[in-house]
Write an enzyme that holds these catalytic residues in place. Structure first.
Site, PDB file in Angstrom:
ATOM      1  N   GLU A  25      90.099  64.388  21.384  1.00 53.76           N
ATOM      2  CA  GLU A  25      90.135  64.720  22.807  1.00 53.76           C
ATOM      3  C   GLU A  25      90.849  66.048  23.064  1.00 53.76           C
ATOM      4  O   GLU A  25      91.919  66.087  23.664  1.00 53.76           O
ATOM      5  CB  GLU A  25      90.843  63.597  23.575  1.00 53.76           C
ATOM      6  CG  GLU A  25      90.204  62.230  23.414  1.00 53.76           C
ATOM      7  CD  GLU A  25      91.049  61.113  24.008  1.00 53.76           C
ATOM      8  OE1 GLU A  25      92.209  61.376  24.387  1.00 53.76           O
ATOM      9  OE2 GLU A  25      90.548  59.981  24.105  1.00 53.76           O
ATOM     10  N   PRO A  26      90.292  67.167  22.628  1.00 53.85           N
ATOM     11  CA  PRO A  26      90.929  68.457  22.903  1.00 53.85           C
ATOM     12  C   PRO A  26      90.815  68.837  24.366  1.00 53.85           C
ATOM     13  O   PRO A  26      89.806  68.576  25.015  1.00 53.85           O
ATOM     14  CB  PRO A  26      90.141  69.430  22.020  1.00 53.85           C
ATOM     15  CG  PRO A  26      88.776  68.802  21.939  1.00 53.85           C
ATOM     16  CD  PRO A  26      89.023  67.312  21.909  1.00 53.85           C
ATOM     17  N   GLY A  27      91.843  69.432  24.898  1.00 57.38           N
ATOM     18  CA  GLY A  27      91.814  69.944  26.264  1.00 57.38           C
ATOM     19  C   GLY A  27      92.347  71.362  26.275  1.00 57.38           C
ATOM     20  O   GLY A  27      91.611  72.338  26.432  1.00 57.38           O
ATOM     21  N   CYS A  39     111.140  80.146  46.955  1.00 59.25           N
ATOM     22  CA  CYS A  39     112.576  80.035  47.219  1.00 59.25           C
ATOM     23  C   CYS A  39     113.240  79.083  46.230  1.00 59.25           C
ATOM     24  O   CYS A  39     113.779  78.032  46.606  1.00 59.25           O
ATOM     25  CB  CYS A  39     112.813  79.584  48.663  1.00 59.25           C
ATOM     26  SG  CYS A  39     112.355  80.851  49.862  1.00 59.25           S
ATOM     27  N   TYR A  98     109.024  72.654  31.971  1.00 55.04           N
ATOM     28  CA  TYR A  98     109.543  72.386  30.628  1.00 55.04           C
ATOM     29  C   TYR A  98     109.684  73.628  29.764  1.00 55.04           C
ATOM     30  O   TYR A  98     109.471  73.596  28.543  1.00 55.04           O
ATOM     31  CB  TYR A  98     108.714  71.325  29.885  1.00 55.04           C
ATOM     32  CG  TYR A  98     107.227  71.328  30.119  1.00 55.04           C
ATOM     33  CD1 TYR A  98     106.633  70.264  30.790  1.00 55.04           C
ATOM     34  CD2 TYR A  98     106.420  72.357  29.675  1.00 55.04           C
ATOM     35  CE1 TYR A  98     105.264  70.234  31.001  1.00 55.04           C
ATOM     36  CE2 TYR A  98     105.053  72.330  29.878  1.00 55.04           C
ATOM     37  CZ  TYR A  98     104.482  71.260  30.540  1.00 55.04           C
ATOM     38  OH  TYR A  98     103.123  71.242  30.754  1.00 55.04           O
ATOM     39  N   TYR A 117      96.483  73.444  32.277  1.00 50.09           N
ATOM     40  CA  TYR A 117      97.681  72.921  32.935  1.00 50.09           C
ATOM     41  C   TYR A 117      98.348  73.916  33.883  1.00 50.09           C
ATOM     42  O   TYR A 117      99.524  73.806  34.162  1.00 50.09           O
ATOM     43  CB  TYR A 117      98.689  72.419  31.890  1.00 50.09           C
ATOM     44  CG  TYR A 117      98.122  71.304  31.054  1.00 50.09           C
ATOM     45  CD1 TYR A 117      97.936  70.037  31.598  1.00 50.09           C
ATOM     46  CD2 TYR A 117      97.726  71.533  29.741  1.00 50.09           C
ATOM     47  CE1 TYR A 117      97.375  69.026  30.842  1.00 50.09           C
ATOM     48  CE2 TYR A 117      97.158  70.517  28.981  1.00 50.09           C
ATOM     49  CZ  TYR A 117      96.991  69.273  29.543  1.00 50.09           C
ATOM     50  OH  TYR A 117      96.424  68.269  28.799  1.00 50.09           O
TER      51      TYR A 117
END
Length: 469
Positions: A327-329, A398, A371, A428
Site C-alpha cells: 500500500e504505497p502512498g 500567528c 512532527y 500529507y
C-alpha cells in the site's frame, strides 16, 4: 552577519558557533552549506523538473508562469512522475497487488490516474470512499481501513461492494456480521495485526508496536482470537492478514520482520483451523528523501525481499504462498509534488539567522510543526550567485511554530516577490491542509508535457464562510 554563511563553510565555524546555533535543539544535525544553491537534487525533485532561463520548470512549465496564472501558494503535481511511480510498483509486484494509500493525497483526478494505471485504492473514511466512487473507481479494487469505522461507513462499504474490509477490533467484527446479514452479502475481510515491530520513524507515525490504537496484537493473542471470531461467522469471508508498521520508513528491516511474523501466523491458522488464507497485505510506509543524504528505497529490492521471506516461511510449512499486497502512498505521491510560495518579509535576526516569510505556512503544510519534518527548498524564480544565508522559511500564521523549513540556506540576495519552491510536498500536505487564521486552501495544479490544469481549485472567502449561520 546572519544573512551569510560563515566563510569556513559550515555552522561549526569556531568564531560563530555560539551565535549561529543558539536556540537550535541539540539533537538536530548541523546544517552544511550546499555546494550549489541553485541545484535540484534528482532524488528529491520531480522527475521532469529542471531549470530554464534561470527558473525552475516542472512538466515543461516555468514556475513563474504557474504563479502568474494560478497564484501562490500553489501545489504543483508532476503527473508523469506520479504515474511512472505507479508503473514501477506494478512492475515490482507483478504477481501481487498494489493499492495506493489515499490518505497521502487524493482527489478525483488522482483517483482517475490510479484507476488508469491499474492500481487498487485504500480508503479510511466515507469521504475518501465517496471521492473514489464519484469517478466510478471499481469498488472491488478498494480496501476500507480505519480503527474506528462507524456503522454508517461500514454499511456503505458493504453496500457498494468494496473488495476488502480490514477489521481493527472485535466490535467491528460483530458490526460487520450484522450488516452482512442485513444486506445478504458476504464481505471479504482481513485482520489488521499489530506485529510488534518498532519502526524507525517518528513516534506519531509508528503504528505496529503494541501500545497504540491500531490493530489486534499478535503477542497478546488478540489477533488469533479475531481469527476465531470471524471464522465463527459464516456471513464473513476471512481472506487474509494485514499489517502496517508505520510511515516514512527507509530501513527495510522492519518490513522483513513484519512479513516473517505474519507468515508464521498464517501457518498457525492452518494448524489450528485447517484454513489456508490466500492473501497477505504488508501495508505501506515506504519513505522518500526530503533532504540531501536521506535514503531512497528501491521498489524492486523491497518486492523481491518481501516475496522471498514469505515464500520461505510458507513453503517450509507446506502452505501455498499467499498473494501479496502493498500500500504505497507517500512513495508515489511525495516527490511528484512541489509547493510554490512567494516570499514576503525577509527579516534578519542579528547573530542568528534570516527569517524568510512566505504567503502560506502551517495551513498548507503542517508536517514541520506536527512532527519536525524536514524539507528542501530553493529560490525558484531565478538563479543567484549570492553568498548563502542561514535561513528559516516560515509562514504567515500567528504561531511561532509556523515553520515550513526549520533550517536551510538560501541566497543572500533573496528579496520580497521572489518565488520559493519546496520539494517533496505531494504527500500529507494537501491532505492535512487546514484553514487556520481563515486562510483559504491553495489550488492544486497538475502539469504534464508543457500543459497545466487545475485539479483542485483554490478556496475563496465564500468557501470559508459557507456553512456559517
Amino acid at each position: 552577519m546572519s544573512r551569510f554563511a560563515h566563510p569556513a563553510g559550515d555552522l561549526h565555524a569556531a568564531s560563530s558557533i555560539v551565535a549561529v546555533t543558539a536556540g537550535l535543539p541539540e539533537e538536530r544535525p548541523q546544517q552544511h552549506v550546499p555546494a550549489d544553491l541553485n541545484a535540484l537534487e534528482p532524488a528529491i525533485w520531480p522527475r521532469t523538473s529542471g531549470r530554464a532561463d534561470g527558473a525552475v520548470t516542472i512538466g515543461g512549465i516555468d514556475v513563474r508562469d504557474l504563479a502568474k496564472e494560478f497564484g501562490t501558494p500553489l501545489y504543483v503535481i508532476d503527473e508523469e512522475d506520479f504515474r511512472s511511480r505507479c508503473r514501477e510498483y506494478r512492475s515490482a509486484f507483478h504477481d501481487g497487488e498494489v493499492h495506493y494509500a489515499a490518505k497521502a493525497f487524493l482527489c478525483r483526478e488522482v483517483a482517475r490516474w490510479i484507476d488508469q494505471e491499474g492500481l487498487g485504492l485504500d480508503v479510511c473514511s466515507a469521504g475518501e470512499l465517496a471521492v473514489a466512487l464519484s469517478v466510478n473507481f471499481p469498488p472491488e479494487r478498494i480496501t476500507m481501513h480505519g480503527n474506528n469505522k462507524s456503522l454508517a461507513e461500514l454499511e456503505k462499504a458493504v453496500q457498494v461492494g468494496v473488495g476488502h474490509i480490514v477489521v481493527d477490533s472485535y466490535e467491528e467484527i460483530a458490526r460487520l456480521g450484522f450488516l452482512a446479514d442485513k444486506h445478504g452479502v458476504r464481505p471479504k475481510v482481513m485482520i489488521r495485526v499489530t506485529v510488534g515491530v518498532e519502526a524507525h520513524t517518528h513516534e506519531f507515525i509508528a503504528t505496529a508496536h503494541d501500545d497504540q490504537k491500531f490493530g489486534l496484537s499478535l503477542s497478546s493473542g488478540a489477533a488469533a482470537e479475531a481469527v476465531r471470531r470471524i471464522l465463527a461467522l459464516p456471513q464473513l469471508e476471512l481472506v487474509g492478514l494485514h499489517s502496517h508498521i508505520g510511515s516514512q520508513i527507509t530501513d527495510t528491516g522492519g518490513f522483513e520482520v513484519a512479513a516473517r511474523r505474519l507468515a508464521r501466523l498464517l501457518v498457525e491458522i492452518k494448524e489450528e483451523h485447517d484454513v489456508v488464507l490466500p492473501e497477505l497485505d504488508l501495508g505501506g510506509g515506504y519513505g522518500i528523501p526530503y533532504v540531501v543524504g536521506d535514503e531512497s528505497l528501491d521498489v524492486k529490492v523491497i518486492a523481491d525481499g518481501l516475496r522471498e521471506i514469505v515464500t520461505k516461511v510458507c513453503e517450509s510449512a507446506g502452505l501455498p504462498v499467499p498473494r501479496l499486497t502493498v500500500e504505497p502512498g507517500r512513495s508515489i505521491a511525495g516527490v511528484s509534488g512541489v509547493t510554490l510560495y512567494e516570499a514576503g518579509t525577509v527579516k534578519d535576526v542579528e547573530g542568528l539567522r534570516t527569517y524568510v516569510s512566505v504567503d502560506g505556512g502551517m495551513s498548507d503544510n503542517i508536517r514541520t510543526a506536527l512532527y519536525g519534518a524536514e524539507y528542501t527548498a530553493v529560490l525558484a524564480s531565478r538563479v543567484s550567485q549570492a553568498a548563502p544565508m542561514l535561513s528559516r522559511l516560515v509562514g504567515k500564521h500567528c504561531e511561532s511554530g509556523d515553520m515550513v523549513v526549520r533550517d536551510l540556506y538560501l541566497p543572500g540576495d533573496l528579496a520580497p516577490g521572489d518565488l520559493i519552491a519546496v520539494a517533496g510536498t505531494g504527500a500529507y500536505c494537501r491532505s492535512l491542509a487546514n484553514n487556520y487564521n481563515y486562510l483559504p486552501k491553495p489550488a492544486v495544479v497538475a502539469v504534464s508535457n508543457g500543459q497545466a490544469r487545475v485539479i483542485i481549485r483554490r478556496e475563496t472567502e465564500d468557501d470559508l464562510l459557507r456553512g456559517q449561520l
